[in-house]
Design a protein around this motif. Structure first.
Motif, mmCIF file in Angstrom:
data_model
loop_
_atom_site.group_PDB
_atom_site.id
_atom_site.type_symbol
_atom_site.label_atom_id
_atom_site.label_comp_id
_atom_site.label_asym_id
_atom_site.label_seq_id
_atom_site.Cartn_x
_atom_site.Cartn_y
_atom_site.Cartn_z
ATOM 1 N N ALA A 1 7.001 0.241 4.778
ATOM 2 C CA ALA A 1 6.724 -0.938 4.125
ATOM 3 C C ALA A 1 5.145 -1.545 4.447
ATOM 4 C CB ALA A 1 7.801 -2.035 4.374
ATOM 5 N N TYR A 2 5.267 -1.363 5.874
ATOM 6 C CA TYR A 2 3.885 -2.100 6.220
ATOM 7 C C TYR A 2 2.699 -1.166 5.937
ATOM 8 C CZ TYR A 2 6.146 -5.257 9.573
ATOM 9 O OH TYR A 2 7.049 -6.366 10.097
ATOM 10 N N SER A 3 2.712 0.204 5.818
ATOM 11 C CA SER A 3 1.856 1.051 5.490
ATOM 12 C C SER A 3 1.274 0.808 4.013
ATOM 13 C CB SER A 3 1.965 2.443 5.672
ATOM 14 O OG SER A 3 2.171 2.678 7.060
ATOM 15 N N GLY A 4 2.547 0.508 3.190
ATOM 16 C CA GLY A 4 2.325 0.292 1.811
ATOM 17 C C GLY A 4 1.446 -0.932 1.402
ATOM 18 N N LEU A 5 1.732 -1.938 2.228
ATOM 19 C CA LEU A 5 1.008 -2.929 2.052
ATOM 20 C C LEU A 5 -0.478 -3.277 2.825
ATOM 21 C CD1 LEU A 5 4.002 -5.257 3.231
ATOM 22 C CD2 LEU A 5 3.091 -5.276 0.823
ATOM 23 N N GLY A 6 -0.590 -2.156 3.324
ATOM 24 C CA GLY A 6 -1.941 -2.237 4.043
ATOM 25 C C GLY A 6 -2.093 -2.799 5.606
ATOM 26 N N ASP A 7 -0.957 -3.324 6.086
ATOM 27 C CA ASP A 7 -0.838 -4.019 7.706
ATOM 28 C C ASP A 7 -0.603 -2.644 8.256
ATOM 29 O OD1 ASP A 7 -0.329 -5.271 9.484
ATOM 30 O OD2 ASP A 7 1.399 -6.539 8.641
ATOM 31 N N TYR A 8 -1.764 -1.904 8.701
ATOM 32 C CA TYR A 8 -1.577 -0.789 9.550
ATOM 33 C C TYR A 8 -1.219 -1.308 11.087
ATOM 34 C CZ TYR A 8 -3.205 1.388 5.159
ATOM 35 O OH TYR A 8 -3.301 1.808 3.954
ATOM 36 N N LYS A 9 -1.645 -2.482 11.502
ATOM 37 C CA LYS A 9 -1.597 -2.936 12.859
ATOM 38 C C LYS A 9 -0.035 -3.006 13.026
ATOM 39 C CE LYS A 9 -2.276 -6.627 16.057
ATOM 40 N NZ LYS A 9 -3.165 -8.129 16.154
ATOM 41 N N ASN A 10 0.810 -3.660 12.119
ATOM 42 C CA ASN A 10 2.101 -3.661 12.307
ATOM 43 C C ASN A 10 2.925 -2.522 12.197
ATOM 44 O OD1 ASN A 10 2.509 -6.325 13.029
ATOM 45 N ND2 ASN A 10 2.230 -7.319 11.003
ATOM 46 N N ALA A 11 2.342 -1.590 11.472
ATOM 47 C CA ALA A 11 2.801 -0.231 11.166
ATOM 48 C C ALA A 11 2.857 0.412 12.463
ATOM 49 C CB ALA A 11 2.099 0.392 10.202
ATOM 50 N N GLY A 12 1.707 0.243 13.229
ATOM 51 C CA GLY A 12 1.692 1.138 14.435
ATOM 52 C C GLY A 12 2.578 0.432 15.784
ATOM 53 N N THR A 13 2.836 -0.994 15.409
ATOM 54 C CA THR A 13 3.800 -1.735 16.446
ATOM 55 C C THR A 13 5.173 -1.209 16.151
ATOM 56 O OG1 THR A 13 2.298 -3.535 16.799
ATOM 57 C CG2 THR A 13 4.672 -3.766 17.292
ATOM 58 N N ALA A 14 5.689 -0.941 14.832
ATOM 59 C CA ALA A 14 6.687 -0.519 14.517
ATOM 60 C C ALA A 14 6.966 1.057 15.097
ATOM 61 C CB ALA A 14 7.111 -0.585 12.965
ATOM 62 N N LEU A 15 5.908 1.611 14.985
ATOM 63 C CA LEU A 15 6.084 3.050 15.503
ATOM 64 C C LEU A 15 6.004 3.070 16.865
ATOM 65 C CD1 LEU A 15 5.555 6.036 15.217
ATOM 66 C CD2 LEU A 15 3.114 5.632 15.506
ATOM 67 N N GLU A 16 5.605 2.104 17.641
ATOM 68 C CA GLU A 16 5.867 2.361 19.233
ATOM 69 C C GLU A 16 7.098 1.974 19.540
ATOM 70 O OE1 GLU A 16 3.494 3.413 21.372
ATOM 71 O OE2 GLU A 16 2.549 3.978 19.530
ATOM 72 N N LYS A 17 7.852 0.992 18.689
ATOM 73 C CA LYS A 17 9.091 0.674 19.077
ATOM 74 C C LYS A 17 10.270 1.759 18.697
ATOM 75 C CE LYS A 17 12.420 -2.416 20.161
ATOM 76 N NZ LYS A 17 12.642 -3.101 21.481
ATOM 77 N N LEU A 18 9.846 2.525 17.685
ATOM 78 C CA LEU A 18 10.584 3.590 17.354
ATOM 79 C C LEU A 18 10.587 4.802 18.215
ATOM 80 C CD1 LEU A 18 12.538 5.155 15.149
ATOM 81 C CD2 LEU A 18 10.157 6.173 13.925
ATOM 82 N N LYS A 19 9.390 4.986 18.851
ATOM 83 C CA LYS A 19 9.357 6.075 19.811
ATOM 84 C C LYS A 19 10.268 5.712 21.045
ATOM 85 C CE LYS A 19 5.155 7.120 20.189
ATOM 86 N NZ LYS A 19 3.387 7.094 20.327
ATOM 87 N N LYS A 20 10.249 4.450 21.475
ATOM 88 C CA LYS A 20 10.850 4.094 22.603
ATOM 89 C C LYS A 20 12.664 4.194 22.301
ATOM 90 C CE LYS A 20 7.684 0.961 24.398
ATOM 91 N NZ LYS A 20 7.193 -0.635 24.626
ATOM 92 N N LEU A 21 12.920 3.891 21.124
ATOM 93 C CA LEU A 21 14.525 3.826 20.926
ATOM 94 C C LEU A 21 14.612 5.299 20.336
ATOM 95 C CD1 LEU A 21 14.664 0.510 18.818
ATOM 96 C CD2 LEU A 21 15.433 0.730 21.133
ATOM 97 N N ARG A 22 14.098 5.976 19.637
ATOM 98 C CA ARG A 22 14.611 7.251 18.996
ATOM 99 C C ARG A 22 13.685 8.265 19.272
ATOM 100 N NH1 ARG A 22 19.877 8.820 18.097
ATOM 101 N NH2 ARG A 22 20.061 10.521 16.652
ATOM 102 N N PRO A 23 12.932 8.735 20.441
ATOM 103 C CA PRO A 23 12.155 9.931 20.668
ATOM 104 C C PRO A 23 12.586 11.181 20.006
ATOM 105 C CG PRO A 23 12.955 9.514 22.666
ATOM 106 C CD PRO A 23 13.563 8.400 21.820
ATOM 107 N N GLY A 24 11.973 11.888 19.430
ATOM 108 C CA GLY A 24 12.263 13.051 18.727
ATOM 109 C C GLY A 24 11.496 13.547 17.650
ATOM 110 N N SER A 25 12.080 14.234 16.921
ATOM 111 C CA SER A 25 11.431 14.744 15.588
ATOM 112 C C SER A 25 11.078 13.835 14.628
ATOM 113 C CB SER A 25 12.307 16.174 14.813
ATOM 114 O OG SER A 25 11.727 16.577 13.854
#
Length: 578
Positions: free
Chosen positions: A176-200
């Motif tokens: 959703a953030y990427s589609g809105l052009g909000d790339y900063k928050n997209a990166g923040t959400a990615l970092e949270k995902l990597k902490k909660l669910r590292p993997g493929s």
């Protein structure tokens, strides 16, 4: 061979564990991932038996995509249960999310209204305020599928607020953030995902975020790791397809083709891999084979972007009638998607700009820009403005698309053509050459246009550009001119101090009148009469009281801090005149 057998055995063991886990929980499918939903009652729906529906539910463990056949089996099984138990909110959420994923997997937008109906029924049975976040997350995934990224952000952020540790919300937020052009928050959400669910799954999401930032090597490493971590055939196929996409965008069609074909061997229904295979075949000059693959693709998965690609391939080959037939199918498909609530303004705008009504393209894409300020929309709007003859307004959008970070041959081509039209030969030559360096095969129709444009521009003039003034449409550069401050000369070798205004001299006292000489007195022999006194420097004439006898200038006549001296135009004046 032994390694392959061991890998298959490990997969089988993990599948058994996932089926056992699925027997204790329900699941909601979101963007290729199943979400655990504990059933609220002990007498809830029975778990799916091992088989297609069970495999779809078992994908929850890794966030793996489910095949369309497995999703159809799950939809049938949940539908039968709900006809007998219509008040089961969790089953409604599963059913709605399964419709979303099947619609995306098969490019069949008619599944989306069914998904929305099931998800809203789940919320009617059990509102979000009482904890039904599964249905909210399903609505967020549905909004992403319909390219309504604002609504997707709204639903997903509500889920995150209620359950911040729920890992399944973060892939939805990144999209959703990427589609809105909000790339900063997209990166923040990615970092949270990597902490909660590292993997493929986290690595595949990271690859797209890194690519948008222009980190091509990081993206390749991330998706390469995702292939190694994949533990189901469907997930491995999806990761291989994403790796091939990156290789294609780097202009490596042979390597991309190998991985597209490997992905299709694992999952023959993966339409993204089939489309990539067709593009790679065109790049390798295997056009007849590519046309057969495209025909198979649009027959099974008639997405508007695939129909546009096939039409342009026909047009590049001079088969105008075949191209027009694809463009008619494209318009029909766009109308059908619009009726199902799908926003296809980006594809429609690009199509209208190149093959239809450029004014309509501008109208569509301006409205889309107001909703979604992504770099893809910026590029499309800039190109539509150019095609409509408004290159001055096109430039800022072309710059936004190319300066965000992503390396895109299409974006560079669009910007180069806009600059060439404006007479900016140097930048145009640079960006057109960048398009060919990034991926010379990005479009069979536009590759010829780039060759023509570069030939028309010719080589750069020897010795560098002769004219460095900005073009007529650019805002003129007005440097801030700071005048030099007058200063009193100081001692040699030391900085001079600022001259202090001199105090006005006191008026001189009038001299006492001399005594009249004795007219009868005669000068002494050998003595000359005294000469008339010369006027003192700076002495005023009678009536000029207050003038300085020392010759200093009055303070009011000195130049102030903000006033340049006569002839002083400030720093940089000579360079500007030159």
């Amino acid at each position: 061979m032994d390694d392959a057998m061991d890998r298959q055995q490990r997969r089988a063991e993990r599948a058994v564990k996932r089926v056992a886990l699925g027997s204790l929980t329900g699941a909601v499918l979101l963007s290729g991932a199943l979400v655990y939903v504990p059933w609220p009652w002990l007498n809830g729906p029975p778990p799916p038996a091992p088989g297609p529906a069970g495999r779809a539910m078992a994908a929850a463990d890794t966030g793996a995509p489910a095949s369309p056949a497995d999703l159809s089996a799950l939809i049938k099984e949940r539908g039968a249960w709900l006809r007998r138990h219509p008040e089961d909110d969790a089953a409604w959420a599963v059913l709605g999310s399964a419709y979303v994923e099947r619609g995306r997997a098969t490019a069949d937008s008619t599944d989306y209204p069914k998904a929305e109906s099931a998800l809203r029924r789940s919320l009617a049975v059990r509102p979000a305020e009482t904890g039904n976040t599964a249905a909210l997350l399903g609505l967020a995934a549905l909004a992403n599928a319909r390219h309504d990224f604002g609504a997707a952000r709204k639903w997903a952020e509500e889920v995150r607020e209620r359950e911040p540790e729920r890992w399944t919300v973060y892939p939805v937020l990144v999209e959703a953030y990427s589609g809105l052009g909000d790339y900063k928050n997209a990166g923040t959400a990615l970092e949270k995902l990597k902490k909660l669910r590292p993997g493929s799954l986290a690595r595949t999401v990271a690859a797209r975020v890194y690519w948008d930032r222009g980190w091509r090597e990081d993206a390749s490493v991330a998706v390469g790791d995702a292939v190694a971590y994949a533990d189901t055939p469907a997930l491995e196929a999806d990761c291989l397809r994403r790796l091939a996409d990156l290789q294609w965008e780097r202009g490596e069609p042979q390597d991309a083709l190998v991985r597209y074909e490997a992905a299709l061997r694992l999952d023959p229904a993966l339409h993204q891999a089939l489309a990539g295979r067709a593009r790679a075949l065109v790049a390798l000059d295997r056009t007849d084979e590519a046309l057969r693959v495209y025909g198979e693709l649009v027959a099974k998965t008639p997405l508007p972007e695939y129909l546009l690609e096939l039409g342009e391939l026909y047009e590049a080959r001079g088969a105008d009638d075949d191209a027009l037939a694809q463009y008619r199918l494209l318009r029909d498909r766009l109308s059908r998607d619009a009726a199902q609530g799908v926003n296809q303004a980006l594809v429609l705008g690009l199509f209208e700009a190149d093959h239809g009504d450029s004014a309509e393209a501008v109208r569509q894409l301006k409205a889309e820009w107001n909703r979604h300020k992504s770099i893809d929309v910026a590029d499309a709007l800039g190109w539509a403005l150019h095609r409509n003859g408004d290159d001055k307004q096109a430039v800022p959008f072309a710059r936004k698309a190319t300066e965000q970070g992503r390396r895109s041959a299409l974006f560079a081509y669009h910007r180069g053509e806009i600059e060439r039209t404006l007479g900016l030969d140097g930048p145009a030559r640079s960006h057109l050459a960048e398009a060919t360096r990034t991926n010379p095969y990005f479009s069979p129709l536009r590759a010829r246009a780039i060759e023509y444009a570069l030939a028309a521009l010719g080589d750069p003039p020897p010795g560098g550009p002769e004219e460095i003034d900005p073009p007529w449409w650019a805002p003129q550069y007005q440097p801030v001119q700071k005048p030099r401050k007058p200063a009193k000369p100081g001692k040699p070798g030391k900085p001079s101090k600022r001259a202090e205004p001199t105090k006005p001299a006191e008026p001189t006292k009038p001299a006492e009148p001399a005594k009249p000489a004795d007219p009868t007195a005669l000068p002494k022999p050998g003595v000359s009469p005294p000469a008339a006194p010369a006027p003192k420097p700076g002495a005023g004439s009678p009536g000029q009281a207050g003038s300085s006898s020392s010759g200093a200038v009055d303070a009011a006549d000195q130049p102030g801090d903000g006033e340049p001296k006569d002839g002083d135009h400030g720093p940089g004046h000579e360079e500007l005149q030159h």
